[in-house]
Scaffold this motif. Structure first.
Motif, PDB file in Angstrom:
ATOM      1  N   ALA A 114      48.371  22.523   4.013  1.00 41.21           N
ATOM      2  CA  ALA A 114      48.512  23.970   4.140  1.00 41.21           C
ATOM      3  C   ALA A 114      49.104  24.396   5.476  1.00 41.21           C
ATOM      4  N   GLY A 115      48.752  23.713   6.577  1.00 40.49           N
ATOM      5  CA  GLY A 115      49.233  24.124   7.890  1.00 40.49           C
ATOM      6  C   GLY A 115      50.747  24.169   8.014  1.00 40.49           C
ATOM      7  N   PRO A 116      51.444  23.057   7.751  1.00 41.68           N
ATOM      8  CA  PRO A 116      52.911  23.095   7.828  1.00 41.68           C
ATOM      9  C   PRO A 116      53.531  24.056   6.815  1.00 41.68           C
ATOM     10  N   LEU A 117      52.929  24.154   5.631  1.00 37.58           N
ATOM     11  CA  LEU A 117      53.496  25.029   4.605  1.00 37.58           C
ATOM     12  C   LEU A 117      53.404  26.498   5.010  1.00 37.58           C
ATOM     13  N   LEU A 118      52.295  26.894   5.633  1.00 33.45           N
ATOM     14  CA  LEU A 118      52.154  28.289   6.057  1.00 33.45           C
ATOM     15  C   LEU A 118      53.115  28.628   7.196  1.00 33.45           C
ATOM     16  N   SER A 119      53.405  27.662   8.064  1.00 36.15           N
ATOM     17  CA  SER A 119      54.410  27.904   9.105  1.00 36.15           C
ATOM     18  C   SER A 119      55.779  28.163   8.479  1.00 36.15           C
ATOM     19  N   GLY A 120      56.140  27.369   7.481  1.00 35.20           N
ATOM     20  CA  GLY A 120      57.392  27.600   6.770  1.00 35.20           C
ATOM     21  C   GLY A 120      57.405  28.920   6.032  1.00 35.20           C
ATOM     22  N   TYR A 121      56.244  29.304   5.488  1.00 30.41           N
ATOM     23  CA  TYR A 121      56.102  30.583   4.788  1.00 30.41           C
ATOM     24  C   TYR A 121      56.395  31.749   5.736  1.00 30.41           C
ATOM     25  N   ILE A 122      55.876  31.682   6.966  1.00 34.33           N
ATOM     26  CA  ILE A 122      56.143  32.734   7.948  1.00 34.33           C
ATOM     27  C   ILE A 122      57.633  32.786   8.283  1.00 34.33           C
ATOM     28  N   LYS A 123      58.231  31.620   8.456  1.00 37.12           N
ATOM     29  CA  LYS A 123      59.665  31.575   8.768  1.00 37.12           C
ATOM     30  C   LYS A 123      60.487  32.183   7.635  1.00 37.12           C
ATOM     31  N   ARG A 124      60.080  31.966   6.382  1.00 35.37           N
ATOM     32  CA  ARG A 124      60.840  32.462   5.238  1.00 35.37           C
ATOM     33  C   ARG A 124      60.753  33.970   5.090  1.00 35.37           C
ATOM     34  N   TYR A 125      59.557  34.530   5.164  1.00 37.80           N
ATOM     35  CA  TYR A 125      59.368  35.939   4.812  1.00 37.80           C
ATOM     36  C   TYR A 125      59.292  36.882   6.013  1.00 37.80           C
ATOM     37  N   PHE A 126      59.038  36.359   7.220  1.00 36.17           N
ATOM     38  CA  PHE A 126      58.825  37.233   8.369  1.00 36.17           C
ATOM     39  C   PHE A 126      59.649  36.798   9.582  1.00 36.17           C
ATOM     40  N   SER A 127      60.841  36.280   9.338  1.00 37.81           N
ATOM     41  CA  SER A 127      61.655  35.765  10.442  1.00 37.81           C
ATOM     42  C   SER A 127      62.084  36.869  11.413  1.00 37.81           C
ATOM     43  N   PRO A 323      62.874  27.341   7.169  1.00 34.56           N
ATOM     44  CA  PRO A 323      61.471  27.129   6.770  1.00 34.56           C
ATOM     45  C   PRO A 323      61.112  25.658   6.593  1.00 34.56           C
ATOM     46  N   LEU A 324      62.008  24.874   5.979  1.00 30.88           N
ATOM     47  CA  LEU A 324      61.704  23.466   5.774  1.00 30.88           C
ATOM     48  C   LEU A 324      61.688  22.705   7.091  1.00 30.88           C
ATOM     49  N   ASP A 325      62.606  23.044   8.017  1.00 24.38           N
ATOM     50  CA  ASP A 325      62.604  22.401   9.329  1.00 24.38           C
ATOM     51  C   ASP A 325      61.352  22.765  10.134  1.00 24.38           C
ATOM     52  N   VAL A 326      60.914  24.011  10.005  1.00 23.58           N
ATOM     53  CA  VAL A 326      59.661  24.411  10.649  1.00 23.58           C
ATOM     54  C   VAL A 326      58.507  23.583  10.096  1.00 23.58           C
ATOM     55  N   SER A 327      58.464  23.399   8.779  1.00 19.46           N
ATOM     56  CA  SER A 327      57.408  22.595   8.166  1.00 19.46           C
ATOM     57  C   SER A 327      57.467  21.153   8.648  1.00 19.46           C
ATOM     58  N   ARG A 328      58.686  20.626   8.834  1.00 14.49           N
ATOM     59  CA  ARG A 328      58.833  19.242   9.281  1.00 14.49           C
ATOM     60  C   ARG A 328      58.325  19.061  10.709  1.00 14.49           C
ATOM     61  N   LEU A 329      58.712  19.965  11.606  1.00 15.13           N
ATOM     62  CA  LEU A 329      58.255  19.868  12.988  1.00 15.13           C
ATOM     63  C   LEU A 329      56.746  20.115  13.072  1.00 15.13           C
ATOM     64  N   THR A 330      56.264  21.104  12.327  1.00 16.25           N
ATOM     65  CA  THR A 330      54.828  21.353  12.310  1.00 16.25           C
ATOM     66  C   THR A 330      54.068  20.157  11.755  1.00 16.25           C
ATOM     67  N   ALA A 331      54.624  19.518  10.717  1.00 18.14           N
ATOM     68  CA  ALA A 331      53.977  18.343  10.134  1.00 18.14           C
ATOM     69  C   ALA A 331      53.872  17.223  11.159  1.00 18.14           C
ATOM     70  N   MET A 332      54.914  17.010  11.947  1.00 21.40           N
ATOM     71  CA  MET A 332      54.842  15.984  12.988  1.00 21.40           C
ATOM     72  C   MET A 332      53.799  16.350  14.041  1.00 21.40           C
ATOM     73  N   MET A 333      53.788  17.600  14.459  1.00 23.97           N
ATOM     74  CA  MET A 333      52.837  18.051  15.460  1.00 23.97           C
ATOM     75  C   MET A 333      51.402  17.868  14.982  1.00 23.97           C
ATOM     76  N   LEU A 334      51.140  18.248  13.736  1.00 24.63           N
ATOM     77  CA  LEU A 334      49.795  18.118  13.190  1.00 24.63           C
ATOM     78  C   LEU A 334      49.435  16.661  12.923  1.00 24.63           C
ATOM     79  N   CYS A 335      50.422  15.884  12.473  1.00 27.52           N
ATOM     80  CA  CYS A 335      50.169  14.473  12.172  1.00 27.52           C
ATOM     81  C   CYS A 335      49.726  13.722  13.419  1.00 27.52           C
ATOM     82  N   SER A 336      50.533  13.777  14.453  1.00 32.17           N
ATOM     83  CA  SER A 336      50.181  13.070  15.685  1.00 32.17           C
ATOM     84  C   SER A 336      49.007  13.746  16.382  1.00 32.17           C
TER      85      SER A 336
END
Length: 387
Positions: A114-127, A323-336
């Motif tokens: 959910a964390g990376p997906l919600l970051s992408g959601y914000i980028k998509r609808y509230f940029s 949005p997908l790039d935001v999810s990717r960077l967020t996913a790395m941040m959360l993963c590590s």
């Protein structure tokens, strides 16, 4: 372009989802000693209820972009909320320790996605107003975490002292959020080309991830053991829970106010360094002078850690372009970040078992806060991270 009336519903969905990302973890804090006593569990083992979700929030975060490509961003988030609801309902049977720990595994898996997906959601609808919406996102998570920590004990007492019922009560708001997300229109991702790739070779991405690791490790160690530290120092459970509640409650305004101040005055990395320094001083007092103004110390500590969390949370939204790039960077941040931060509750619990008190483990936490401050000074603003 999303219609104005629709954006309010999109915003409501974001707030409800964010609120439900933390109570499944923080609700254990006021009950953890009671659970350990009732189930005859060691502190190291019972800390798995907090540590396992944090570990999985790290390990499974890289799967979030794939989930978005497979089901669409909105349906993937709805699936995460359904999983949280299931895990919380299983806590009705929490007197079976394997069910209790298993529910923590499900919670961690759902929040990881959910964390990376919600970051992408914000980028998509509230940029167009990303900073403001990201501040609400952080505030909503702080509200959920605070409610989990503050409300669970009174609810448990109201339900006759049955801690399994107090934990399972959080199923209801999770189901409400799930129902809202089912009503959102689903937008599939246009391409899966970059879904599996995370920016592991980017030095800047690693700096961001390490900062996130340190602040998350401090937060989850305190969520698990702050009450126990003050109880050991001679305060009753009621007073210790009051200090912890102050630590959590102050996060509500600070998680919103600090990003707003940074957006207004700039220099967000200096603010991040200041948060680390303030956290180090506060943790030193908790370790070596727990009798010194504990309520004020816990409130200052809450401001520092909630501020550093909200500032680190919005970084990927500014660093990546889609949005997908935001999810990717967020996913790395959360993963590590979460993959390493999950060790802090376990290590503090084990450290207490070996040392016989919490003073030495909390001293180590203070030193980690100093490292967090120094790391923040290494960061420099950058508009878009190179792919």
């Amino acid at each position: 372009m999303v219609k104005h009336s629709s954006r309010w519903f999109l915003f409501l969905a974001l707030v409800l989802a964010s609120i439900n990302l933390r109570p499944a973890i923080t609700s254990f804090a006021p009950l953890i000693e009671r659970i350990a006593s009732d189930l005859a569990l060691s502190r190291g083992l019972v800390s798995l209820t907090t540590a396992l979700p944090v570990l999985l929030m790290g390990l499974l975060a890289p799967l979030a972009p794939r989930l978005a490509v497979r089901f669409g961003l909105e349906r993937a988030i709805a699936l995460c909320l359904a999983t949280v609801s299931l895990a919380l309902s299983l806590r009705l049977f929490g007197h079976q320790e394997w069910i209790l720990i298993g529910s923590a595994v499900l919670v961690g898996a759902a929040i990881a996605m959910a964390g990376p997906l919600l970051s992408g959601y914000i980028k998509r609808y509230f940029s167009d107003r990303m900073g403001k919406i990201a501040a609400w996102y952080a505030l909503s998570m702080a509200i959920g975490g605070t409610l989990g920590a503050v409300v669970t004990a009174p609810v448990t007492d109201y339900l006759g002292g049955a801690w399994n019922l107090g934990l399972a009560a959080w199923t209801l708001p999770a189901l409400l959020a799930f129902a809202i997300w089912l009503r959102l229109p689903n937008q599939p991702e246009a391409s899966a080309r970059n879904a599996s790739g995370l920016p592991w070779r980017s030095g800047r991405a690693w700096l961001i991830s390490l900062f996130f690791t340190l602040q998350a490790g401090l937060f989850y160690a305190l969520v698990t053991w702050l009450v126990a530290r003050y109880h050991e120092a001679g305060y009753g459970i009621l007073h210790s829970n009051t200090f912890f509640s102050a630590f959590m409650l102050i996060g509500l305004p600070s998680s919103f106010a600090i990003p707003w101040l940074v957006q207004r005055f700039g220099h967000r990395y200096l603010w991040m360094a200041a948060c680390g320094l303030v956290a180090a001083c506060s943790l030193s007092l908790v370790a070596w002078a727990p009798q010194w103004s504990p309520l004020a110390v816990c409130m200052v500590l809450g401001v520092a850690l909630n501020g550093s969390f909200s500032l680190s949370l919005v970084l990927p939204m500014y660093e990546a372009s889609t949005p997908l790039d935001v999810s990717r960077l967020t996913a790395m941040m959360l993963c590590s970040g979460y993959g390493l931060a999950c060790l802090s509750p376990i290590l503090v619990g084990i450290g207490r078992d070996f040392a016989g008190d919490y003073q030495k483990p909390f001293t180590v936490l203070a030193l980690l806060a100093v490292c967090m401050s120094l790391l923040a000074l290494r960061l420099r603003p950058k508009l878009v991270m190179a792919k």
